[in-house]
Write an enzyme that holds these catalytic residues in place. Structure first.
Site, PDB file in Angstrom:
ATOM      1  N   TYR A  74      79.056  44.129  34.561  1.00  0.00           N
ATOM      2  CA  TYR A  74      77.839  45.021  34.914  1.00  0.00           C
ATOM      3  C   TYR A  74      76.563  44.116  34.382  1.00  0.00           C
ATOM      4  O   TYR A  74      75.663  43.978  35.163  1.00  0.00           O
ATOM      5  CB  TYR A  74      77.806  46.168  34.680  1.00  0.00           C
ATOM      6  CG  TYR A  74      78.768  47.132  35.733  1.00  0.00           C
ATOM      7  CD1 TYR A  74      78.089  47.309  36.901  1.00  0.00           C
ATOM      8  CD2 TYR A  74      79.999  47.580  35.490  1.00  0.00           C
ATOM      9  CE1 TYR A  74      78.922  48.108  37.678  1.00  0.00           C
ATOM     10  CE2 TYR A  74      80.624  48.017  36.260  1.00  0.00           C
ATOM     11  CZ  TYR A  74      80.284  48.207  37.708  1.00  0.00           C
ATOM     12  OH  TYR A  74      81.122  48.899  38.399  1.00  0.00           O
ATOM     13  N   HIS A 128      75.480  54.952  45.485  1.00  0.00           N
ATOM     14  CA  HIS A 128      76.464  54.722  44.351  1.00  0.00           C
ATOM     15  C   HIS A 128      75.488  54.462  43.115  1.00  0.00           C
ATOM     16  O   HIS A 128      75.930  53.824  42.006  1.00  0.00           O
ATOM     17  CB  HIS A 128      77.208  53.422  44.879  1.00  0.00           C
ATOM     18  CG  HIS A 128      78.274  54.024  45.921  1.00  0.00           C
ATOM     19  ND1 HIS A 128      78.753  52.741  46.555  1.00  0.00           N
ATOM     20  CD2 HIS A 128      78.516  55.117  46.247  1.00  0.00           C
ATOM     21  CE1 HIS A 128      79.852  53.549  47.507  1.00  0.00           C
ATOM     22  NE2 HIS A 128      79.500  54.902  47.149  1.00  0.00           N
ATOM     23  N   CYS A 141      76.078  64.870  27.319  1.00  0.00           N
ATOM     24  CA  CYS A 141      75.073  64.483  26.697  1.00  0.00           C
ATOM     25  C   CYS A 141      73.825  64.174  27.431  1.00  0.00           C
ATOM     26  O   CYS A 141      72.925  64.652  27.241  1.00  0.00           O
ATOM     27  CB  CYS A 141      75.274  62.973  25.969  1.00  0.00           C
ATOM     28  SG  CYS A 141      73.726  62.364  25.599  1.00  0.00           S
ATOM     29  N   CYS A 190      74.328  55.076  22.457  1.00  0.00           N
ATOM     30  CA  CYS A 190      73.415  56.219  23.141  1.00  0.00           C
ATOM     31  C   CYS A 190      72.829  56.640  21.853  1.00  0.00           C
ATOM     32  O   CYS A 190      73.077  57.101  20.877  1.00  0.00           O
ATOM     33  CB  CYS A 190      74.201  57.319  23.694  1.00  0.00           C
ATOM     34  SG  CYS A 190      73.404  58.732  23.910  1.00  0.00           S
TER      35      CYS A 190
END
Ligand code: OAD
Length: 306
Positions: A74, A128, A141, A190
């Site tokens: 990605y 998407h 979360c 995160c």
């Protein structure tokens, strides 16, 4: 007079006339729309990334098994999309949206090129998700960073953002070379989970196989499709139409009387079309400005710089 054969029409002037007299228009776009911008499609030539099929990396399971590999894939796509420029097809669709308030465009593309071409967000649904939204892998979360354009996203992912001359293969894309070793703690973490003493990875904000579409989007599209006034024309642009629910919209529109226009250089994409429909066997970037010319005039592409 109806034509005596059942093949779809390829007549641009006939389509322009139809579009001029159409009110509600729906488009479904796929990777082929961005092909002329240099971004690879998923299936067919260019569908392999290293020796993985692009679709096998697009699952939560693949991310759980090997988050570094999926992130590299990605990160590379983010880098490619940032380097790419919207093409005439993206601009033509954005213009059509300005001229017809009853035009809805559904895109399966996560590359952000349609918004960058100025396609009004009210008239564009990114089914998407978006490569540039980064969110927590832990669904409970809910942390999300919208439109994070950092490239590379973190130092460990820098090998995916290297530029090589066209005659050289980037080491990351060469399956004979090992993938860079990246420790889990060096992948994007995160911050919200960290504050509460947990460790969760961030992930790309795209929809993976087996996942639901963004909240409320399906319902909203279904309402638009099912409005009392039926859809006049459905454009199916640069998509193999192999992934549901997106692929079902052409059938739904046809059942309610819409005429279908497929824009795809692959002849097999005309399967199921009749003489009421159209197939333009061409690059979307080349043909869309012509198809819409009667509505949008001669397309002018803004200067996109270097
Ligand atoms: P595909 O790669 O399946 O199909 C791309 C289509 O574009 C093919 O039918 C090509 O013939 C056509 N094409 C290629 N070049 C073109 C050009 N210049 N102009 C017009 N058409 C061209 O890509 P999608 O249909 O977009 O989902 O794939 C749908 C979804 O499957 C993706 O969004 C992704 C993928 O797995 C997820 O990741 C959830």
């Amino acid at each position: 007079m109806p034509r005596a054969y059942s093949r779809p029409s390829t007549d641009i002037a006939e389509f322009q006339k139809l579009l001029k007299h159409s009110d509600r228009v729906l488009a479904l776009c796929g990777a082929g729309l961005s092909a002329a911008s240099g971004l690879p499609t998923f299936r067919g030539a260019g569908g392999l990334w290293r020796n993985h099929s692009a679709t096998s990396l697009a699952t939560p399971e693949a991310f759980k098994d090997d988050p570094a590999l999926v992130w590299l894939f990605y990160a590379w796509r983010r880098h490619m999309a940032l380097k790419a420029k919207p093409n005439a097809g993206h601009y033509a669709l954005a213009e059509l949206a300005k001229h017809n308030k009853n035009f809805m465009c559904l895109t399966q593309n996560v590359d952000g090129l349609s918004p960058r071409a100025g396609h009004s967000p009210d008239m564009l649904r990114m089914l998407h998700g978006n490569l540039f939204d980064v969110k927590c892998f832990d669904k409970q979360c809910g942390y999300i960073e919208p439109n994070n354009l950092r490239d590379p996203l973190c130092p460990a992912l820098a090998p995916a953002s290297e530029d090589y001359p066209a005659d050289k293969t980037m080491p990351l894309l060469d399956p004979k070379q090992p993938t860079p070793k990246i420790k889990r703690e060096d992948l994007p973490q995160c911050p919200d989970c960290k504050r509460s003493g947990k460790t969760s990875l961030l992930r790309p904000g795209v929809v993976w196989f087996g996942e639901a579409l963004p909240d409320g989007m399906l319902e909203e599209v279904d309402v638009w499709v099912a409005k009392e006034r039926a859809i006049d024309v459905m454009l199916v642009i640069g998509t193999a139409a192999a992934v549901y629910p997106a692929a079902g919209y052409a059938d739904a529109a046809r059942k309610r009387g819409a005429r279908i226009a497929v824009i795809n250089p692959d002849r097999s994409a005309r399967a199921g079309l009749t003489s009421r429909d159209f197939h333009f066997e061409a690059d979307a970037a080349e043909v869309l400005p012509k198809l819409f010319e009667g509505i949008i005039g001669k397309l002018e592409i803004p200067d996109q710089g270097k």
